[in-house]
Design a protein around this motif. Sequence first.
Motif, mmCIF file in Angstrom:
data_model
loop_
_atom_site.group_PDB
_atom_site.id
_atom_site.type_symbol
_atom_site.label_atom_id
_atom_site.label_comp_id
_atom_site.label_asym_id
_atom_site.label_seq_id
_atom_site.Cartn_x
_atom_site.Cartn_y
_atom_site.Cartn_z
ATOM 1 N N GLU A 180 0.831 -1.207 0.000
ATOM 2 C CA GLU A 180 0.000 0.000 0.000
ATOM 3 C C GLU A 180 0.864 1.256 0.000
ATOM 4 O OE1 GLU A 180 -2.446 -0.400 3.459
ATOM 5 O OE2 GLU A 180 -3.865 -1.764 2.473
ATOM 6 N N ARG A 181 1.926 1.242 0.806
ATOM 7 C CA ARG A 181 2.801 2.408 0.864
ATOM 8 C C ARG A 181 3.526 2.626 -0.468
ATOM 9 N NH1 ARG A 181 1.703 5.660 4.984
ATOM 10 N NH2 ARG A 181 3.717 6.572 4.585
ATOM 11 N N LEU A 182 3.926 1.529 -1.124
ATOM 12 C CA LEU A 182 4.588 1.659 -2.423
ATOM 13 C C LEU A 182 3.636 2.195 -3.475
ATOM 14 C CD1 LEU A 182 6.772 -1.567 -2.515
ATOM 15 C CD2 LEU A 182 7.558 0.780 -2.254
ATOM 16 N N VAL A 183 2.411 1.712 -3.472
ATOM 17 C CA VAL A 183 1.403 2.202 -4.428
ATOM 18 C C VAL A 183 1.110 3.675 -4.167
ATOM 19 C CG1 VAL A 183 -1.020 1.978 -5.132
ATOM 20 C CG2 VAL A 183 0.400 -0.068 -4.878
ATOM 21 N N ALA A 184 1.167 4.087 -2.898
ATOM 22 C CA ALA A 184 0.932 5.491 -2.551
ATOM 23 C C ALA A 184 2.077 6.389 -2.987
ATOM 24 C CB ALA A 184 0.705 5.620 -1.045
ATOM 25 N N GLY A 185 3.203 5.807 -3.412
ATOM 26 C CA GLY A 185 4.308 6.611 -3.931
ATOM 27 C C GLY A 185 5.483 6.756 -2.992
ATOM 28 N N ASP A 186 5.488 6.050 -1.868
ATOM 29 C CA ASP A 186 6.618 6.131 -0.940
ATOM 30 C C ASP A 186 7.867 5.505 -1.550
ATOM 31 O OD1 ASP A 186 4.881 7.246 0.846
ATOM 32 O OD2 ASP A 186 5.024 5.649 2.340
ATOM 33 N N THR A 187 9.015 6.041 -1.169
ATOM 34 C CA THR A 187 10.281 5.416 -1.560
ATOM 35 C C THR A 187 10.526 4.224 -0.640
ATOM 36 O OG1 THR A 187 11.602 6.742 -0.029
ATOM 37 C CG2 THR A 187 11.225 7.666 -2.244
ATOM 38 N N ASP A 188 11.532 3.426 -0.988
ATOM 39 C CA ASP A 188 11.857 2.270 -0.149
ATOM 40 C C ASP A 188 12.226 2.714 1.270
ATOM 41 O OD1 ASP A 188 11.431 0.889 -2.472
ATOM 42 O OD2 ASP A 188 13.475 0.142 -2.669
ATOM 43 N N ALA A 189 13.012 3.771 1.377
ATOM 44 C CA ALA A 189 13.425 4.275 2.688
ATOM 45 C C ALA A 189 12.226 4.768 3.494
ATOM 46 C CB ALA A 189 14.452 5.386 2.521
ATOM 47 N N GLU A 190 11.284 5.429 2.827
ATOM 48 C CA GLU A 190 10.091 5.910 3.534
ATOM 49 C C GLU A 190 9.243 4.751 4.043
ATOM 50 O OE1 GLU A 190 9.304 10.195 1.292
ATOM 51 O OE2 GLU A 190 8.485 8.362 0.408
ATOM 52 N N VAL A 191 9.148 3.693 3.266
ATOM 53 C CA VAL A 191 8.383 2.520 3.702
ATOM 54 C C VAL A 191 9.042 1.908 4.932
ATOM 55 C CG1 VAL A 191 7.652 0.190 3.073
ATOM 56 C CG2 VAL A 191 7.453 2.036 1.406
ATOM 57 N N ILE A 192 10.366 1.721 4.868
ATOM 58 C CA ILE A 192 11.090 1.147 6.007
ATOM 59 C C ILE A 192 10.947 2.051 7.229
ATOM 60 C CG2 ILE A 192 13.390 0.570 6.890
ATOM 61 C CD1 ILE A 192 12.387 -1.542 5.017
ATOM 62 N N ASP A 193 11.100 3.363 7.051
ATOM 63 C CA ASP A 193 10.966 4.303 8.163
ATOM 64 C C ASP A 193 9.575 4.235 8.776
ATOM 65 O OD1 ASP A 193 13.565 5.105 7.797
ATOM 66 O OD2 ASP A 193 13.054 6.950 6.711
ATOM 67 N N TYR A 194 8.546 4.115 7.941
ATOM 68 C CA TYR A 194 7.176 4.033 8.416
ATOM 69 C C TYR A 194 6.977 2.776 9.268
ATOM 70 C CZ TYR A 194 2.095 3.766 8.403
ATOM 71 O OH TYR A 194 0.777 3.675 8.787
ATOM 72 N N VAL A 195 7.453 1.647 8.777
ATOM 73 C CA VAL A 195 7.274 0.383 9.502
ATOM 74 C C VAL A 195 8.078 0.402 10.804
ATOM 75 C CG1 VAL A 195 7.627 -2.115 9.383
ATOM 76 C CG2 VAL A 195 6.729 -0.907 7.408
ATOM 77 N N VAL A 196 9.301 0.943 10.764
ATOM 78 C CA VAL A 196 10.125 1.021 11.972
ATOM 79 C C VAL A 196 9.485 1.959 12.990
ATOM 80 C CG1 VAL A 196 12.352 1.827 12.880
ATOM 81 C CG2 VAL A 196 12.273 0.342 10.876
ATOM 82 N N ALA A 197 8.927 3.079 12.530
ATOM 83 C CA ALA A 197 8.258 4.011 13.447
ATOM 84 C C ALA A 197 7.058 3.342 14.115
ATOM 85 C CB ALA A 197 7.814 5.259 12.688
ATOM 86 N N ARG A 198 6.430 2.457 13.412
ATOM 87 C CA ARG A 198 5.235 1.790 13.927
ATOM 88 C C ARG A 198 5.559 0.596 14.817
ATOM 89 N NH1 ARG A 198 0.229 0.364 9.963
ATOM 90 N NH2 ARG A 198 -1.273 0.134 11.622
ATOM 91 N N TYR A 199 6.603 -0.178 14.480
ATOM 92 C CA TYR A 199 6.894 -1.426 15.188
ATOM 93 C C TYR A 199 8.250 -1.446 15.895
ATOM 94 C CZ TYR A 199 2.918 -3.226 12.615
ATOM 95 O OH TYR A 199 1.667 -3.418 12.102
ATOM 96 N N GLY A 200 9.083 -0.451 15.685
ATOM 97 C CA GLY A 200 10.398 -0.419 16.326
ATOM 98 C C GLY A 200 11.463 -1.080 15.470
ATOM 99 N N GLU A 201 12.729 -0.917 15.869
ATOM 100 C CA GLU A 201 13.856 -1.459 15.098
ATOM 101 C C GLU A 201 13.871 -2.979 15.077
ATOM 102 O OE1 GLU A 201 17.608 0.073 16.381
ATOM 103 O OE2 GLU A 201 17.443 1.825 15.081
ATOM 104 N N PHE A 202 13.161 -3.610 16.005
ATOM 105 C CA PHE A 202 13.142 -5.069 16.052
ATOM 106 C C PHE A 202 12.574 -5.663 14.768
ATOM 107 C CE2 PHE A 202 11.153 -9.126 17.165
ATOM 108 C CZ PHE A 202 12.272 -9.793 17.626
ATOM 109 N N VAL A 203 11.765 -4.890 14.059
ATOM 110 C CA VAL A 203 11.151 -5.395 12.827
ATOM 111 C C VAL A 203 12.174 -5.549 11.701
ATOM 112 C CG1 VAL A 203 10.441 -3.218 11.754
ATOM 113 C CG2 VAL A 203 9.008 -5.233 11.499
ATOM 114 N N LEU A 204 13.336 -4.940 11.850
ATOM 115 C CA LEU A 204 14.379 -5.056 10.825
ATOM 116 C C LEU A 204 15.186 -6.333 11.044
ATOM 117 C CD1 LEU A 204 15.696 -1.388 10.809
ATOM 118 C CD2 LEU A 204 14.111 -2.446 9.199
ATOM 119 N N LEU A 205 15.346 -7.141 9.992
ATOM 120 C CA LEU A 205 16.157 -8.349 10.114
ATOM 121 C C LEU A 205 17.632 -8.011 10.307
ATOM 122 C CD1 LEU A 205 14.596 -10.843 7.557
ATOM 123 C CD2 LEU A 205 14.834 -11.155 10.003
#
Length: 156
Positions: free
Chosen positions: A74-99
């Motif tokens: 959804e974020r990609l379709v909305a026009g977010d860059t890869d970094a913005e998508v990662i930042d959004y998910v990290v802001a929502r779930y914390g750094e633990f979500v990053l492998l």
Amino acid sequence: MRGLARAAVAAALWLALAAGPALAVQPDEVLDDPALEARARALSAELRCLVCQNQSIDDSNAELARDLRVLVRERLVAGDTDAEVIDYVVARYGEFVLLKPPFSARNALLWASPALLLLAGGGYAFINMRRRARRRSPALSPEEEARLEAILNERD
């Protein structure tokens, strides 16, 4: 003929097991644009499933992983860059979500802890070995050395 049938069954079983993780992304999740879908797959491979914890959301069949895959798309379709998508998910779930979390001042101790533990263990072992060596070979007093020398000379 019998060996051929066994080989066919083994090959079918191997293909079924090898295709397991690829089945995590459901057909209704796949984007129509191949470029966006490739980006979504790449991003999904970097994000940890919060239920499975050692799988990416791309490989996990958990419901939360599905929700995260849909969110990424959804974020990609909305026009977010890869970094913005990662930042959004990290802001929502914390750094633990990053492998593969990035090195930062906040997690420096976590990154350095294996080396620090290794150094501490090595230092402890070194000190302990020196203490044991001192206990095993106590120094003789001059009187004891003279007596030992006399005993050894008597034998010769």
